[in-house]
Design an enzyme around this catalytic site. Structure first.
Site, PDB file in Angstrom:
ATOM      1  CB  CYS A 195      -5.818   9.969   2.942  1.00 42.63           C
ATOM      2  SG  CYS A 195      -4.842   9.463   1.212  1.00 42.63           S
ATOM      3  CB  CYS A 198      -3.500   7.154   2.634  1.00 42.04           C
ATOM      4  SG  CYS A 198      -4.983   6.684   2.800  1.00 42.04           S
ATOM      5  CE  LYS A 251       0.771   3.054   3.447  1.00 46.74           C
ATOM      6  NZ  LYS A 251      -0.454   2.864   3.379  1.00 46.74           N
ATOM      7  CE1 TYR A 303      -7.078  -3.345   4.701  1.00 44.99           C
ATOM      8  CE2 TYR A 303      -5.770  -2.194   3.206  1.00 44.99           C
ATOM      9  CZ  TYR A 303      -6.654  -3.392   3.495  1.00 44.99           C
ATOM     10  OH  TYR A 303      -7.617  -3.510   2.807  1.00 44.99           O
ATOM     11  CD  GLU A 327      -0.037  -0.480   4.920  1.00 47.13           C
ATOM     12  OE1 GLU A 327      -0.810  -0.192   3.711  1.00 47.13           O
ATOM     13  OE2 GLU A 327      -0.458   0.893   5.167  1.00 47.13           O
ATOM     14  N   GLY A 342      -7.424  -1.723  14.778  1.00 43.24           N
ATOM     15  CA  GLY A 342      -8.514  -1.421  14.460  1.00 43.24           C
ATOM     16  C   GLY A 342      -8.667   0.474  14.661  1.00 43.24           C
ATOM     17  CB  ALA A 384      -2.382  -2.022  -2.187  1.00 45.72           C
ATOM     18  CG  HIS A 402       9.455 -12.157 -21.756  1.00 42.30           C
ATOM     19  ND1 HIS A 402       9.520 -13.198 -20.702  1.00 42.30           N
ATOM     20  CD2 HIS A 402      10.565 -12.038 -22.362  1.00 42.30           C
ATOM     21  CE1 HIS A 402      10.396 -13.497 -20.603  1.00 42.30           C
ATOM     22  NE2 HIS A 402      11.642 -13.281 -21.406  1.00 42.30           N
ATOM     23  CD  GLU A 423       7.088 -12.840 -18.811  1.00 41.66           C
ATOM     24  OE1 GLU A 423       6.557 -13.541 -20.448  1.00 41.66           O
ATOM     25  OE2 GLU A 423       7.995 -12.694 -18.464  1.00 41.66           O
TER      26      GLU A 423
HETATM   27  P1  NDP Z   1      -7.285  -3.850  10.934  1.00 38.21           P
HETATM   28  O1  NDP Z   1      -9.260  -3.484  10.838  1.00 38.21           O
HETATM   29  O2  NDP Z   1      -7.418  -4.276   9.559  1.00 38.21           O
HETATM   30  O3  NDP Z   1      -6.732  -4.541  11.792  1.00 38.21           O
HETATM   31  C1  NDP Z   1      -6.639  -4.703  13.514  1.00 38.21           C
HETATM   32  C2  NDP Z   1      -6.080  -5.468  13.688  1.00 38.21           C
HETATM   33  O4  NDP Z   1      -5.872  -5.890  15.435  1.00 38.21           O
HETATM   34  C3  NDP Z   1      -6.066  -6.956  13.333  1.00 38.21           C
HETATM   35  O5  NDP Z   1      -5.438  -7.308  13.403  1.00 38.21           O
HETATM   36  C4  NDP Z   1      -7.118  -7.605  14.927  1.00 38.21           C
HETATM   37  O6  NDP Z   1      -7.306  -8.960  14.817  1.00 38.21           O
HETATM   38  C5  NDP Z   1      -5.920  -7.050  15.974  1.00 38.21           C
HETATM   39  N1  NDP Z   1      -7.119  -6.744  17.164  1.00 38.21           N
HETATM   40  C6  NDP Z   1      -8.794  -5.904  16.961  1.00 38.21           C
HETATM   41  N2  NDP Z   1      -8.830  -5.744  18.248  1.00 38.21           N
HETATM   42  C7  NDP Z   1      -7.918  -6.685  18.893  1.00 38.21           C
HETATM   43  C8  NDP Z   1      -7.863  -7.010  21.143  1.00 38.21           C
HETATM   44  N3  NDP Z   1      -9.230  -6.411  21.327  1.00 38.21           N
HETATM   45  N4  NDP Z   1      -7.054  -7.032  20.597  1.00 38.21           N
HETATM   46  C9  NDP Z   1      -5.602  -7.760  20.290  1.00 38.21           C
HETATM   47  N5  NDP Z   1      -6.333  -7.215  18.852  1.00 38.21           N
HETATM   48  C10 NDP Z   1      -7.133  -6.807  18.205  1.00 38.21           C
HETATM   49  O7  NDP Z   1      -6.843  -2.286  11.759  1.00 38.21           O
HETATM   50  P2  NDP Z   1      -6.693  -0.865  10.849  1.00 38.21           P
HETATM   51  O8  NDP Z   1      -5.815  -0.162  12.015  1.00 38.21           O
HETATM   52  O9  NDP Z   1      -4.956  -2.138  10.315  1.00 38.21           O
HETATM   53  O10 NDP Z   1      -6.476  -0.214   9.247  1.00 38.21           O
HETATM   54  C11 NDP Z   1      -7.746  -0.319   9.596  1.00 38.21           C
HETATM   55  C12 NDP Z   1      -8.210   0.294   8.441  1.00 38.21           C
HETATM   56  O11 NDP Z   1      -8.147   1.353   7.763  1.00 38.21           O
HETATM   57  C13 NDP Z   1      -8.446  -0.963   7.726  1.00 38.21           C
HETATM   58  O12 NDP Z   1      -9.375  -2.445   7.850  1.00 38.21           O
HETATM   59  C14 NDP Z   1      -8.414  -0.989   5.978  1.00 38.21           C
HETATM   60  O13 NDP Z   1      -9.591  -0.631   5.633  1.00 38.21           O
HETATM   61  C15 NDP Z   1      -7.832   0.741   6.553  1.00 38.21           C
HETATM   62  N6  NDP Z   1      -6.184   0.935   5.459  1.00 38.21           N
HETATM   63  C16 NDP Z   1      -6.130   0.690   4.461  1.00 38.21           C
HETATM   64  C17 NDP Z   1      -4.914   0.891   3.923  1.00 38.21           C
HETATM   65  C18 NDP Z   1      -4.539   0.554   2.736  1.00 38.21           C
HETATM   66  O14 NDP Z   1      -5.731   0.671   1.843  1.00 38.21           O
HETATM   67  N7  NDP Z   1      -3.175   0.102   2.469  1.00 38.21           N
HETATM   68  C19 NDP Z   1      -3.311   1.393   5.416  1.00 38.21           C
HETATM   69  C20 NDP Z   1      -4.304   1.015   6.739  1.00 38.21           C
HETATM   70  C21 NDP Z   1      -5.385   1.076   7.204  1.00 38.21           C
HETATM   71  P3  NDP Z   1      -8.152 -10.104  14.525  1.00 38.21           P
HETATM   72  O15 NDP Z   1      -7.459 -10.266  12.759  1.00 38.21           O
HETATM   73  O16 NDP Z   1      -8.046 -10.931  14.922  1.00 38.21           O
HETATM   74  O17 NDP Z   1      -9.150  -9.397  14.369  1.00 38.21           O
END
Ligand code: NDP
Length: 465
Positions: free
Chosen positions: A45, A50, A53, A184, A188, A271, A350, A445, A450
């Protein structure tokens, strides 16, 4: 408390949000606590998540805001952005925060080991750099997660990509960035780089980004990416990344749909995975799931009676405030005789897209699955501020209600300040708010929020309406 047959009453592996909260609280109760952190105090974080970012999000909005100010009569000349100036300021703040984490632990009496710790057995850890071993009565695993990428066999050239670990250390802005993923992080950073004026392309394997979010939110964010100038390629993945010689952009990405893109920076946001490789969980007998996450019960307890785990390593809800609450609950339960565990329902979250997403509770699909018929209230409007500044983006608000008792099951918003607004709605959700409670709340308002208390008409799907 233990009779000090062990070196420590509690040893925490990992100095991120969850680990630091647990360690500090436990130490303040009088326990002898150690923390090992192999990188920098503060965890994902503070160091590479976070915090930096959000600074990048802020940095990326100024250009647009300056342009939009023209609609309000402002003229700005010679506007430019210097990435080095911003980066230095951002990293100085990250350093300051990391220092605070470090000092807070020290001030609480925690012994800090700036090195990696791995299990030797359920009560013993080896500290990797010094080679020392320490023993502890209780051990908390709080090692977090790390970005995941496919292997070089799966995608030749994947080693040319960066992840969210490196994105904060780009010395100059990319000439053309390609981002893989639709979660996410991908969403972002697509907005961040587009906002900074970088030609940006997002490649997502699905049809609409942000799988798991409410369908209306997904559509709004997906369209919002395109409105921000991001080229969004759907139904495709990277099949190969080729390093090119000579002039021009250094990489060519071949996509599974037969298309190709040239670029100089590739961000893999595909991911994250629990950080348990090499932790020695086998030696301690700690059970992991197929994804490598530490399996815990509602008390964050593993299958080994003296070992707990909190935060991203447990793959429950990978959010900083969740890790903090899990760490807090663990420490109060084990060191203050105040047993409680964190309730993972109705966590506000968010996505800092532009405009941002704020959401709490069930999506429409989840609510329908759980309760059958549900009442939907939703609205989409251009906020007042945009009427004069040429910004065509709209605000989406959606409330999902259980008909039997009018309990609000979910609130979703896409729009400026959605995160701030949904944080407050999160309190109402915890109190079991109903739609009549929204209705009898007086509007403030003129504001965007609102609209949440003035929606009266149930939404009727077009096919039945
Ligand atoms: P996410 O799990 O949110 O997203 C991963 C993305 O990668 C998805 O769109 C997924 O597709 C895609 N993907 C996964 N495997 C493959 C593959 N083999 N080939 C192609 N595409 C693939 O992970 P992030 O890394 O974005 O974030 C991780 C976690 O970190 C979040 O879930 C969240 O909990 C946390 N986070 C929170 C934030 C916040 O609070 N604002 C900001 C950043 C991170 P599909 O949708 O099809 O599965």
């Amino acid at each position: 408390m233990a009779e000090h047959a062990f070196d420590f009453d509690l040893f925490v592996i990992g100095g991120g949000s969850g680990g630091v909260r647990a360690a500090r609280l436990a130490a303040l109760s009088g326990a002898k606590v150690g923390v090992a952190e192999e990188y920098r105090m503060g965890g994902t974080c503070v160091i590479r998540g976070c915090v930096p970012k959000k600074f990048m999000v802020y940095a990326s909005t100024y250009g647009k805001d300056i342009r939009k100010a023209a609609g309000y009569g402002w003229t700005a000349k010679d506007v430019s952005y210097d990435h080095r100036t911003f980066s230095e300021a951002m990293h100085a703040e990250v350093d300051r925060l990391s220092g605070i984490y470090f000092r807070n632990l020290k001030n609480a009496g925690v012994e800090i080991f700036e090195e990696r710790a791995e299990f030797v057995d359920a009560h013993t850890l080896r500290l990797k750099s010094s080679g020392k071993t320490v023993t502890a009565d209780k051990i908390l695993i709080a090692v977090g997660g790390r970005p995941w990428r496919p292997t070089e066999e799966e995608i030749p050239g994947i080693e040319h990509t960066i992840t969210s670990n490196e994105v904060f250390h780009l010395e100059t802005l990319p000439k053309h960035i390609v981002i893989g993923g639709g979660g996410y992080i991908a969403v972002e950073f697509a907005h961040v780089f587009a906002g900074l004026g970088v030609p940006t392309c997002l490649v997502y394997r699905g049809e609409e980004v942000l799988r798991g979010f409410d369908a209306d939110v997904r559509t709004a964010v997906h369209e919002g990416l395109k409105d921000a100038g991001v080229r969004v390629v759907t139904g495709a993945v990277f099949s190969e990344i080729v390093k090119r010689d000579g002039e021009g952009l250094p990489y060519r990405i071949n996509l599974s749909n037969g298309d190709h893109i040239e670029c100089d920076v590739i961000l893999a946001a595909l991911g994250r995975r629990p950080n348990t490789d090499g932790l020695g969980s086998d030696a301690a007998g700690v059970k992991l799931d197929d994804n490598g996450a530490v399996v815990v019960d509602e008390w964050s307890k593993t299958n080994v009676p003296n070992i707990w785990a909190v935060g991203d390593v447990t793959d429950r809800v990978a959010l900083t405030p969740v890790a903090i609450r899990e760490g807090h609950a663990f420490a109060e339960t084990e060191f203050y005789g105040k047993p409680w565990h964190f309730d993972h329902a109705d966590i506000p979250t968010a996505v800092f897209s532009q405009p941002e997403v704020g959401t709490v509770g069930l999506t429409e699909a989840q609510a329908r699955k759980a309760y059958g018929a549900v009442d939907i209230y939703k609205t989409s409007f251009r906020p007042m501020k945009n009427m004069l500044n040429g910004d065509m983006s709209r605000v989406l608000m959606k409330i999902i209600v259980r008909p039997s008792d009018e309990k609000v099951l979910g609130v979703h918003m896409v729009g400026e300040d959605a995160a701030e607004i949904i944080q407050a709605i999160g309190i109402a959700m915890k109190m079991g708010v109903t739609k009549p409670d929204f209705d009898r709340t007086c509007a403030l308002h003129p504001s965007v929020a609102e609209e949440l208390v003035t929606m009266r008409t149930k939404w009727v799907p077009e096919e039945t309406g």
